[in-house]
Motif scaffolding. Structure first.
Motif, mmCIF file in Angstrom:
data_model
loop_
_atom_site.group_PDB
_atom_site.id
_atom_site.type_symbol
_atom_site.label_atom_id
_atom_site.label_comp_id
_atom_site.label_asym_id
_atom_site.label_seq_id
_atom_site.Cartn_x
_atom_site.Cartn_y
_atom_site.Cartn_z
ATOM 1 N N PRO A 287 -6.418 7.624 7.037
ATOM 2 C CA PRO A 287 -5.683 7.966 5.813
ATOM 3 C C PRO A 287 -4.250 8.372 6.112
ATOM 4 C CG PRO A 287 -7.861 8.983 5.819
ATOM 5 C CD PRO A 287 -7.641 8.429 7.194
ATOM 6 N N PHE A 288 -3.342 8.004 5.190
ATOM 7 C CA PHE A 288 -1.926 8.273 5.415
ATOM 8 C C PHE A 288 -1.214 8.454 4.082
ATOM 9 C CE2 PHE A 288 2.499 6.800 6.168
ATOM 10 C CZ PHE A 288 2.854 7.681 7.181
ATOM 11 N N ALA A 289 -0.289 9.388 4.025
ATOM 12 C CA ALA A 289 0.614 9.587 2.884
ATOM 13 C C ALA A 289 -0.114 9.939 1.589
ATOM 14 C CB ALA A 289 1.487 8.353 2.674
ATOM 15 N N GLY A 290 -1.166 10.725 1.684
ATOM 16 C CA GLY A 290 -1.773 11.304 0.497
ATOM 17 C C GLY A 290 -2.842 10.501 -0.200
ATOM 18 N N ARG A 291 -2.750 9.163 -0.165
ATOM 19 C CA ARG A 291 -3.738 8.359 -0.884
ATOM 20 C C ARG A 291 -3.971 6.984 -0.264
ATOM 21 N NH1 ARG A 291 -2.798 9.112 -5.903
ATOM 22 N NH2 ARG A 291 -4.003 7.319 -6.635
ATOM 23 N N TYR A 292 -3.328 6.698 0.853
ATOM 24 C CA TYR A 292 -3.377 5.364 1.438
ATOM 25 C C TYR A 292 -4.114 5.368 2.773
ATOM 26 C CZ TYR A 292 0.356 4.812 -1.986
ATOM 27 O OH TYR A 292 1.087 4.828 -3.153
ATOM 28 N N ARG A 293 -4.353 4.163 3.306
ATOM 29 C CA ARG A 293 -4.767 3.971 4.692
ATOM 30 C C ARG A 293 -3.641 3.227 5.394
ATOM 31 N NH1 ARG A 293 -10.460 5.352 5.635
ATOM 32 N NH2 ARG A 293 -11.204 6.032 3.593
ATOM 33 N N MET A 294 -3.581 3.305 6.705
ATOM 34 C CA MET A 294 -2.480 2.677 7.417
ATOM 35 C C MET A 294 -2.435 1.170 7.205
ATOM 36 S SD MET A 294 -2.245 4.962 10.918
ATOM 37 C CE MET A 294 -1.306 3.700 11.744
ATOM 38 N N ILE A 295 -3.589 0.548 7.073
ATOM 39 C CA ILE A 295 -3.596 -0.909 6.892
ATOM 40 C C ILE A 295 -3.050 -1.323 5.533
ATOM 41 C CG2 ILE A 295 -5.920 -1.136 5.913
ATOM 42 C CD1 ILE A 295 -6.246 -3.599 7.797
ATOM 43 N N LYS B 205 8.767 1.545 -2.622
ATOM 44 C CA LYS B 205 9.755 0.962 -3.519
ATOM 45 C C LYS B 205 9.103 0.519 -4.826
ATOM 46 C CE LYS B 205 12.420 -0.834 0.402
ATOM 47 N NZ LYS B 205 12.954 -2.050 1.060
ATOM 48 N N GLU B 206 9.853 0.662 -5.906
ATOM 49 C CA GLU B 206 9.328 0.255 -7.207
ATOM 50 C C GLU B 206 9.101 -1.246 -7.283
ATOM 51 O OE1 GLU B 206 11.593 1.657 -10.485
ATOM 52 O OE2 GLU B 206 11.384 3.784 -9.969
ATOM 53 N N ASP B 207 9.976 -2.038 -6.657
ATOM 54 C CA ASP B 207 9.847 -3.494 -6.737
ATOM 55 C C ASP B 207 8.969 -4.072 -5.635
ATOM 56 O OD1 ASP B 207 11.590 -2.853 -4.702
ATOM 57 O OD2 ASP B 207 12.981 -4.503 -5.097
ATOM 58 N N ALA B 208 8.478 -3.218 -4.731
ATOM 59 C CA ALA B 208 7.562 -3.665 -3.679
ATOM 60 C C ALA B 208 6.564 -2.545 -3.414
ATOM 61 C CB ALA B 208 8.338 -4.031 -2.414
ATOM 62 N N PRO B 209 5.655 -2.310 -4.358
ATOM 63 C CA PRO B 209 4.742 -1.163 -4.242
ATOM 64 C C PRO B 209 3.729 -1.338 -3.115
ATOM 65 C CG PRO B 209 4.145 -2.542 -6.115
ATOM 66 C CD PRO B 209 5.435 -3.082 -5.591
ATOM 67 N N ILE B 210 3.256 -0.209 -2.614
ATOM 68 C CA ILE B 210 2.170 -0.205 -1.638
ATOM 69 C C ILE B 210 0.869 -0.009 -2.408
ATOM 70 C CG2 ILE B 210 1.235 0.865 0.444
ATOM 71 C CD1 ILE B 210 3.956 -0.537 0.818
ATOM 72 N N PHE B 211 -0.054 -0.934 -2.226
ATOM 73 C CA PHE B 211 -1.318 -0.897 -2.958
ATOM 74 C C PHE B 211 -2.418 -0.287 -2.098
ATOM 75 C CE2 PHE B 211 1.124 -4.579 -4.442
ATOM 76 C CZ PHE B 211 1.206 -4.301 -5.796
ATOM 77 N N THR B 212 -3.427 0.264 -2.765
ATOM 78 C CA THR B 212 -4.575 0.820 -2.064
ATOM 79 C C THR B 212 -5.793 0.758 -2.974
ATOM 80 O OG1 THR B 212 -5.340 2.706 -0.730
ATOM 81 C CG2 THR B 212 -4.234 3.222 -2.810
ATOM 82 N N LYS B 213 -6.929 1.057 -2.414
ATOM 83 C CA LYS B 213 -8.173 1.074 -3.193
ATOM 84 C C LYS B 213 -8.073 2.130 -4.295
ATOM 85 C CE LYS B 213 -13.169 1.690 -2.461
ATOM 86 N NZ LYS B 213 -14.201 1.976 -1.419
ATOM 87 N N VAL B 214 -8.344 1.713 -5.519
ATOM 88 C CA VAL B 214 -8.167 2.594 -6.667
ATOM 89 C C VAL B 214 -9.406 3.467 -6.860
ATOM 90 C CG1 VAL B 214 -7.818 2.688 -9.162
ATOM 91 C CG2 VAL B 214 -6.622 0.968 -7.798
ATOM 92 N N LYS B 215 -9.143 4.763 -7.062
ATOM 93 C CA LYS B 215 -10.214 5.698 -7.406
ATOM 94 C C LYS B 215 -9.765 6.502 -8.620
ATOM 95 C CE LYS B 215 -12.223 6.161 -2.804
ATOM 96 N NZ LYS B 215 -12.662 7.087 -1.722
ATOM 97 N N ASN B 216 -10.549 6.448 -9.666
ATOM 98 C CA ASN B 216 -10.186 7.136 -10.902
ATOM 99 C C ASN B 216 -10.646 8.586 -10.836
ATOM 100 O OD1 ASN B 216 -9.121 4.763 -12.108
ATOM 101 N ND2 ASN B 216 -11.198 4.072 -12.548
ATOM 102 N N GLU B 217 -9.678 9.497 -10.806
ATOM 103 C CA GLU B 217 -9.977 10.922 -10.742
ATOM 104 C C GLU B 217 -9.083 11.675 -11.717
ATOM 105 O OE1 GLU B 217 -11.274 12.187 -6.388
ATOM 106 O OE2 GLU B 217 -9.458 10.989 -6.339
ATOM 107 N N ALA B 218 -9.507 12.861 -12.066
ATOM 108 C CA ALA B 218 -8.726 13.687 -12.991
ATOM 109 C C ALA B 218 -7.438 14.139 -12.326
ATOM 110 C CB ALA B 218 -9.558 14.897 -13.405
#
Length: 368
Positions: free
Chosen positions: A30-38, A263-276
Motif C-alpha cells: 500500500p502507498f499514498a493512503g489508498r493505492y498500491r505501488m503497482i 494529475k487531474e488529466d492523468a489520474p491514478i486508478f485503484t481498486k474502488v472500495k465504497n466507505e463512509a
C-alpha cells in the motif's frame, strides 16, 4: 495511431521492504493512503491508451491478484486485450530459458497475439506519472531499437545506489549502463521497444543461455544496438527499502509534490472500495495529514498518512507516521516515526517511537 502493449515485469524486483513484504510482493505494498505501488505502473499505461497489459509475477502474488482482479479499476476488463496476470507456469519440458526469460518464453503468445507495434516494459518500484505516447514519439523520431527512460536525480539517496545509471551522449544515445554511484542519470526500469525486435532478442537470449532480458539482451548488446534515452522530468520516487518508502511517502504531504504526481488529466486508478467519509470528533486535532475515507479520529494526528478505516482513540497521538488499513490506535497511545501495516492494534497507553531515518515498522495483523 501506433498501438502499444504493456508488460509489468516484477521478476527481478527484490522484496526489500522488510515487514511490509512478509506477506506480499513489493508491487502490492500500500502507498499514498489508498493505492498500491503497482497502481502507478498500470495507470501510466492506461492513461497512455494502452489496452493490453501483462503482469509477470513469480512469488507472493496472492495479494496482488486479489487487488487487480479482472482489471476493472483501470478499464482493462475488456473482451479484446485487457489485463493478464501471468504467474509462473513452467510446463514445457523443452524449455531451456532461465530467469525472467522464462516469463517471456512461456508467455510469448501475449507478444505474438497483440496487435501492437511497440511494447512498453516497466517495473513497479519507480513511482511516477508518465505519458508513454510522448516516449513513443521520441522513440520513432530517433530511429532507435530501444528507448530507455531515466530521471536526472538532483539529490541522491541510498536507494539510488543500487539503481542502474546511464551515460548519454549529445544525441541522447546511451553509451553505457552501469552502477556508478556518482552518476545522477537513474534508469527507471522502463523502456519501449519494437515488437519484432523484442521477439528476436528474446530468441537470441534464450539460445545463448541468458537469464536477465534487460542486462543480457539490451545492456549486453551495447554498442551493437541503438539505445535512445528519454528524460522524465516529473515527480519521481524510487522505493526499494523501508527508508525510501517512508521518506517518499512523507514527501506527498507537500501539496506541490502531491499534485504533480496525482494529475487531474492523468489520474491514478485503484481498486474502488465504497466507505463512509471519515469522522472527526470534537476531541480530534489533525494537521498536515492525508486521511482516506472510513477513518474515525478522536485524538491528535500530525504530518501523517492514514489509510482507509483507521481508528485513532481519544488522547492518542500520531506523528510522522504511516498507518495502513483498519489499524486501531487505542486511547492514550503515542506513535512517532512509525509504519503500521494493515490490521494492527496498538493498545491503550502504548508508546512506539522510531527515528526519521529508520522508522519503527510493525508487520501485518500484529498487536502491541
Amino acid at each position: 495511431m501506433d498501438r502499444i502493449a504493456g508488460i509489468i515485469n516484477l521478476d527481478h524486483e527484490q522484496d526489500m521492504l522488510d515487514e511490509l513484504t512478509y506477506f506480499r510482493c513489493g508491487a502490492a505494498v500500500p502507498f499514498a493512503g489508498r493505492y498500491r505501488m503497482i497502481d502507478f505502473a498500470i495507470s501510466n499505461m492506461t492513461n497512455s491508451r494502452i489496452e493490453s497489459v501483462a503482469v509477470f509475477a513469480r512469488r507472493k502474488y496472492r495479494s496482488l491478484m486479489d487487488h487487480l482482479e479482472q482489471g476493472k479499476a483501470w478499464d482493462l476488463d475488456r473482451k479484446r486485450g485487457g489485463l493478464f496476470i501471468l504467474p509462473p507456469d513452467w510446463n514445457d519440458p523443452t524449455d531451456i530459458s532461465r530467469g525472467d526469460l522464462q516469463h517471456f518464453h512461456n508467455n510469448i503468445d501475449f507478444i505474438n497475439r497483440t496487435l501492437a507495434d511497440y511494447i512498453v516494459i516497466s517495473g513497479s518500484q519507480h513511482i511516477c506519472n508518465i505519458d508513454y505516447q510522448d516516449v513513443l514519439q521520441e522513440h520513432k523520431q530517433s530511429g532507435a531499437d530501444v528507448t530507455v527512460i531515466y530521471k536526472n536525480v538532483n539529490e541522491m539517496h541510498h536507494e539510488h545506489e543500487r539503481a542502474h545509471k546511464l551515460d548519454i551522449d549529445e544525441n541522447n544515445r546511451v553509451t553505457n549502463i552501469h552502477n556508478d554511484r556518482s552518476s545522477h542519470n537513474v534508469y527507471m526500469d522502463m523502456y519501449i521497444i519494437d515488437k519484432e525486435f523484442l521477439y528476436n532478442l528474446i530468441e537470441k537470449c534464450i539460445a545463448h543461455g541468458c537469464s536477465n532480458f534487460f542486462l543480457d539482451g539490451i545492456k549486453g548488446k551495447l554498442p551493437d544496438i541503438h539505445i535512445n534515452a528519454y528524460e522524465y522530468r516529473g515527480t519521481h520516487a524510487l522505493i526499494n527499502s523501508v527508508e525510501s518508502y517512508y521518506r517518499n511517502s512523507s514527501k506527498l504531504l507537500n501539496a506541490s509534490e502531491h499534485d504533480d504526481l496525482f494529475k487531474e488529466d492523468a489520474p491514478i486508478f485503484t481498486k474502488v472500495k465504497n466507505e463512509a467519509p471519515s469522522n472527526y470528533t470534537q476531541s480530534s486535532h489533525v494537521r498536515n495529514t492525508m486521511v482516506a475515507n472510513g477513518c474515525v479520529i478522536e485524538g491528535e494526528v500530525e504530518d501523517s498518512i492514514l489509510f482507509r478505516g483507521v481508528k485513532v482513540g481519544e488522547g492518542a497521538v500520531v506523528k510522522n507516521s504511516i498507518i495502513m488499513q483498519r489499524c486501531e490506535i487505542e486511547e492514550g497511545a503515542v506513535l512517532e516515526n512509525v509504519i503500521l501495516d494493515k490490521d494492527c492494534t496498538i493498545s491503550s497507553g502504548k508508546t512506539l517511537i522510531g527515528a526519521p531515518e529508520k522508522p519503527y515498522v510493525l508487520a501485518k495483523r500484529r498487536s502491541m
